[in-house]
Design an enzyme around this catalytic site. Sequence first.
Site, PDB file in Angstrom:
ATOM      1  N   GLN A   1      32.485  38.531 -17.045  1.00 37.89           N
ATOM      2  CA  GLN A   1      32.141  39.652 -17.934  1.00 37.89           C
ATOM      3  C   GLN A   1      31.315  40.644 -17.127  1.00 37.89           C
ATOM      4  O   GLN A   1      30.239  40.305 -16.634  1.00 37.89           O
ATOM      5  CB  GLN A   1      31.351  39.145 -19.146  1.00 37.89           C
ATOM      6  CG  GLN A   1      31.032  40.256 -20.124  1.00 37.89           C
ATOM      7  CD  GLN A   1      30.222  39.799 -21.328  1.00 37.89           C
ATOM      8  OE1 GLN A   1      29.064  40.184 -21.488  1.00 37.89           O
ATOM      9  NE2 GLN A   1      30.821  38.993 -22.183  1.00 37.89           N
TER      10      GLN A   1
ATOM     11  N   TYR B   1      32.157  44.976 -20.362  1.00 41.13           N
ATOM     12  CA  TYR B   1      31.022  45.293 -21.245  1.00 41.13           C
ATOM     13  C   TYR B   1      30.635  46.771 -21.128  1.00 41.13           C
ATOM     14  O   TYR B   1      31.005  47.436 -20.171  1.00 41.13           O
ATOM     15  CB  TYR B   1      29.856  44.331 -21.056  1.00 41.13           C
ATOM     16  CG  TYR B   1      28.979  44.395 -19.824  1.00 41.13           C
ATOM     17  CD1 TYR B   1      28.140  45.476 -19.565  1.00 41.13           C
ATOM     18  CD2 TYR B   1      28.903  43.298 -18.971  1.00 41.13           C
ATOM     19  CE1 TYR B   1      27.285  45.483 -18.482  1.00 41.13           C
ATOM     20  CE2 TYR B   1      28.049  43.286 -17.861  1.00 41.13           C
ATOM     21  CZ  TYR B   1      27.231  44.392 -17.634  1.00 41.13           C
ATOM     22  OH  TYR B   1      26.380  44.408 -16.557  1.00 41.13           O
TER      23      TYR B   1
ATOM     24  N   THR C   1      27.099  42.504 -29.300  1.00 41.72           N
ATOM     25  CA  THR C   1      25.972  42.374 -30.249  1.00 41.72           C
ATOM     26  C   THR C   1      24.608  42.626 -29.618  1.00 41.72           C
ATOM     27  O   THR C   1      23.580  42.340 -30.238  1.00 41.72           O
ATOM     28  CB  THR C   1      25.945  40.958 -30.875  1.00 41.72           C
ATOM     29  OG1 THR C   1      25.714  40.004 -29.828  1.00 41.72           O
ATOM     30  CG2 THR C   1      27.225  40.628 -31.610  1.00 41.72           C
ATOM     31  N   TRP C   2      24.593  43.146 -28.390  1.00 43.73           N
ATOM     32  CA  TRP C   2      23.300  43.407 -27.740  1.00 43.73           C
ATOM     33  C   TRP C   2      22.532  44.439 -28.553  1.00 43.73           C
ATOM     34  O   TRP C   2      23.106  45.469 -28.931  1.00 43.73           O
ATOM     35  CB  TRP C   2      23.551  43.902 -26.310  1.00 43.73           C
ATOM     36  CG  TRP C   2      22.328  44.009 -25.458  1.00 43.73           C
ATOM     37  CD1 TRP C   2      21.137  43.354 -25.620  1.00 43.73           C
ATOM     38  CD2 TRP C   2      22.179  44.833 -24.293  1.00 43.73           C
ATOM     39  NE1 TRP C   2      20.272  43.703 -24.614  1.00 43.73           N
ATOM     40  CE2 TRP C   2      20.870  44.609 -23.798  1.00 43.73           C
ATOM     41  CE3 TRP C   2      23.008  45.728 -23.620  1.00 43.73           C
ATOM     42  CZ2 TRP C   2      20.383  45.250 -22.649  1.00 43.73           C
ATOM     43  CZ3 TRP C   2      22.535  46.363 -22.480  1.00 43.73           C
ATOM     44  CH2 TRP C   2      21.237  46.123 -22.010  1.00 43.73           C
TER      45      TRP C   2
ATOM     46  N   ASP D   1      30.721  38.629 -28.955  1.00 43.52           N
ATOM     47  CA  ASP D   1      29.949  38.330 -27.757  1.00 43.52           C
ATOM     48  C   ASP D   1      28.452  38.399 -28.052  1.00 43.52           C
ATOM     49  O   ASP D   1      27.963  39.402 -28.561  1.00 43.52           O
ATOM     50  CB  ASP D   1      30.284  39.358 -26.662  1.00 43.52           C
ATOM     51  CG  ASP D   1      29.458  39.131 -25.413  1.00 43.52           C
ATOM     52  OD1 ASP D   1      29.761  38.176 -24.680  1.00 43.52           O
ATOM     53  OD2 ASP D   1      28.482  39.881 -25.179  1.00 43.52           O
TER      54      ASP D   1
ATOM     55  N   TYR E   1      19.704  38.029 -26.160  1.00 46.42           N
ATOM     56  CA  TYR E   1      19.695  39.186 -27.058  1.00 46.42           C
ATOM     57  C   TYR E   1      18.719  38.979 -28.221  1.00 46.42           C
ATOM     58  O   TYR E   1      18.892  38.081 -29.048  1.00 46.42           O
ATOM     59  CB  TYR E   1      21.103  39.476 -27.601  1.00 46.42           C
ATOM     60  CG  TYR E   1      22.125  39.814 -26.519  1.00 46.42           C
ATOM     61  CD1 TYR E   1      21.733  40.141 -25.219  1.00 46.42           C
ATOM     62  CD2 TYR E   1      23.481  39.811 -26.794  1.00 46.42           C
ATOM     63  CE1 TYR E   1      22.664  40.446 -24.239  1.00 46.42           C
ATOM     64  CE2 TYR E   1      24.422  40.123 -25.816  1.00 46.42           C
ATOM     65  CZ  TYR E   1      23.992  40.436 -24.536  1.00 46.42           C
ATOM     66  OH  TYR E   1      24.919  40.732 -23.563  1.00 46.42           O
TER      67      TYR E   1
HETATM   68  N1  LIG Z   1      26.882  40.431 -19.659  1.00 42.47           N
HETATM   69  C1  LIG Z   1      26.026  41.422 -19.610  1.00 42.47           C
HETATM   70  O1  LIG Z   1      25.150  41.480 -18.723  1.00 42.47           O
HETATM   71  C2  LIG Z   1      26.118  42.516 -20.637  1.00 42.47           C
HETATM   72  C3  LIG Z   1      25.416  43.727 -20.439  1.00 42.47           C
HETATM   73  C4  LIG Z   1      25.561  44.722 -21.407  1.00 42.47           C
HETATM   74  C5  LIG Z   1      26.336  44.501 -22.520  1.00 42.47           C
HETATM   75  N2  LIG Z   1      26.969  43.298 -22.714  1.00 42.47           N
HETATM   76  C6  LIG Z   1      27.784  43.021 -23.925  1.00 42.47           C
HETATM   77  O2  LIG Z   1      28.693  44.090 -24.120  1.00 42.47           O
HETATM   78  C7  LIG Z   1      28.495  44.674 -25.394  1.00 42.47           C
HETATM   79  C8  LIG Z   1      28.813  46.154 -25.354  1.00 42.47           C
HETATM   80  O3  LIG Z   1      27.992  46.838 -24.436  1.00 42.47           O
HETATM   81  P1  LIG Z   1      26.772  47.778 -24.884  1.00 42.47           P
HETATM   82  O4  LIG Z   1      26.265  47.369 -26.198  1.00 42.47           O
HETATM   83  O5  LIG Z   1      25.852  47.788 -23.723  1.00 42.47           O
HETATM   84  O6  LIG Z   1      27.416  49.230 -24.915  1.00 42.47           O
HETATM   85  P2  LIG Z   1      28.657  49.937 -25.649  1.00 42.47           P
HETATM   86  O7  LIG Z   1      29.422  48.989 -26.470  1.00 42.47           O
HETATM   87  O8  LIG Z   1      29.353  50.697 -24.582  1.00 42.47           O
HETATM   88  O9  LIG Z   1      27.897  50.999 -26.550  1.00 42.47           O
HETATM   89  C9  LIG Z   1      27.217  50.664 -27.727  1.00 42.47           C
HETATM   90  C10 LIG Z   1      26.746  51.971 -28.340  1.00 42.47           C
HETATM   91  O10 LIG Z   1      27.887  52.788 -28.594  1.00 42.47           O
HETATM   92  C11 LIG Z   1      27.912  53.162 -29.961  1.00 42.47           C
HETATM   93  N3  LIG Z   1      29.317  53.142 -30.368  1.00 42.47           N
HETATM   94  C12 LIG Z   1      30.115  52.069 -30.547  1.00 42.47           C
HETATM   95  N4  LIG Z   1      31.335  52.441 -30.924  1.00 42.47           N
HETATM   96  C13 LIG Z   1      31.315  53.790 -30.993  1.00 42.47           C
HETATM   97  C14 LIG Z   1      32.266  54.759 -31.360  1.00 42.47           C
HETATM   98  N5  LIG Z   1      33.510  54.423 -31.725  1.00 42.47           N
HETATM   99  N6  LIG Z   1      31.906  56.067 -31.321  1.00 42.47           N
HETATM  100  C15 LIG Z   1      30.661  56.428 -30.954  1.00 42.47           C
HETATM  101  N7  LIG Z   1      29.697  55.558 -30.604  1.00 42.47           N
HETATM  102  C16 LIG Z   1      30.038  54.248 -30.630  1.00 42.47           C
HETATM  103  C17 LIG Z   1      27.077  52.163 -30.705  1.00 42.47           C
HETATM  104  O11 LIG Z   1      26.506  52.771 -31.825  1.00 42.47           O
HETATM  105  P3  LIG Z   1      26.332  52.053 -33.257  1.00 42.47           P
HETATM  106  O12 LIG Z   1      25.735  50.690 -33.002  1.00 42.47           O
HETATM  107  O13 LIG Z   1      25.460  52.998 -33.987  1.00 42.47           O
HETATM  108  O14 LIG Z   1      27.707  51.925 -33.879  1.00 42.47           O
HETATM  109  C18 LIG Z   1      26.041  51.808 -29.665  1.00 42.47           C
HETATM  110  O15 LIG Z   1      24.988  52.768 -29.672  1.00 42.47           O
HETATM  111  C19 LIG Z   1      27.008  44.370 -25.684  1.00 42.47           C
HETATM  112  O16 LIG Z   1      26.671  44.588 -27.029  1.00 42.47           O
HETATM  113  C20 LIG Z   1      26.944  42.947 -25.200  1.00 42.47           C
HETATM  114  O17 LIG Z   1      27.517  42.073 -26.163  1.00 42.47           O
HETATM  115  C21 LIG Z   1      26.898  42.323 -21.767  1.00 42.47           C
END
Ligand SMILES: NC(=O)c1ccc[n+]([C@@H]2O[C@H](COP(=O)([O-])OP(=O)(O)OC[C@H]3O[C@@H](n4cnc5c(N)ncnc54)[C@H](OP(=O)(O)O)[C@@H]3O)[C@@H](O)[C@H]2O)c1
Length: 278
Positions: free
Chosen positions: A163, A191, A19-20, A48, A53
């Site tokens: 994570q 992530y 949900t970031w 998550d 966030y």
């Molecule tokens: N613990 C930490 O330090 C940390 C750091 C980073 C992230 N996180 C967690 O991990 C989660 C996921 O990581 P993230 O948000 O950095 O990156 P991600 O999930 O790798 O990528 C998110 C991006 O990918 C797009 N997307 C999602 N599914 C897709 C698909 N099937 N086809 C094409 N594009 C797609 C989304 O677009 P749309 O939104 O337009 O669908 C968004 O722009 C975060 O939201 C957060 O909850 C944790």
Amino acid sequence: MRTVRLPDAREVPAIGQGTWKMGEGQRGAREVEAALRQGIDLGMTLIDTAEMYGDGRSEEIVGRAIAGQRDRVFVVSKVYPHNASRTGVPAACARSLKRLGTDHIDLYLLHWRGGVPLAETVIAFEALREQGKIGAWGVSNLDADDMEELAALAQGSACATDQVLYHPGSRGIEFDLLPWCARHRMPVMAYSPVGQAGRLLRSPALVEVAARHGATPAQIAIAWGLRSSSVISIPKAGDAAHVRENAAASDIALTEADLATIDAAFPPPRRKQALGML
Ligand SMILES: NC(=O)c1ccc[n+]([C@@H]2O[C@H](COP(=O)([O-])OP(=O)(O)OC[C@H]3O[C@@H](n4cnc5c(N)ncnc54)[C@H](OP(=O)(O)O)[C@@H]3O)[C@@H](O)[C@H]2O)c1
């Protein structure tokens, strides 16, 4: 939906929802709440979030998305390192609970390691667990040496997960952290599993493997992470089509040939690499 077993024997879906930055872009809160609800209906019932966030707005979005169906959902949130003290943890948790509209967080993580000693954070997490305000606790962005230090603490072995950044273009954890977690029977939560929809999804290797499966590169990136039965993937998607794709990635089984194609483009680590972090 495939599941992964946590150290306390609870089963969680292998694919959850990140949900970031939700509610921060052009998409309104209502749209992303609907996307999260759709994801829950498709089995991605692990969500998550973090106090960081959107300065709490992501937790509020999650709270509205899970209202009326709290029991179906496994909520993960994270405390800032600067709040990870004996008094800071319960105060931060209380604020998160309020924003989430619930009386418990299923899994509460230290977002990254800061200045507060790990031992103090563990004591604070354990107190919350005894009070029923959290179901379990874990960490995020801790490398293998930090995990070793954590496991040596009293009650440190109760850690439920680490994570960390993990996708084909960032696989340094395979050298040491993933094996460490496997030895300690601790699942890893991956992530940014689709590399934030950047260059990774245009890589010829993922495009080629996707074509073989009639799938998309994003689905292949998620399925690749899940080739280990102790990895939980948490893609973030505000787009309804992306949500459907991500849930369906649970059904994709990559072959040895697929893995070899991906290895050729993104070689596994042959020596220690610093933990990647966003
Ligand atoms: N613990 C930490 O330090 C940390 C750091 C980073 C992230 N996180 C967690 O991990 C989660 C996921 O990581 P993230 O948000 O950095 O990156 P991600 O999930 O790798 O990528 C998110 C991006 O990918 C797009 N997307 C999602 N599914 C897709 C698909 N099937 N086809 C094409 N594009 C797609 C989304 O677009 P749309 O939104 O337009 O669908 C968004 O722009 C975060 O939201 C957060 O909850 C944790």
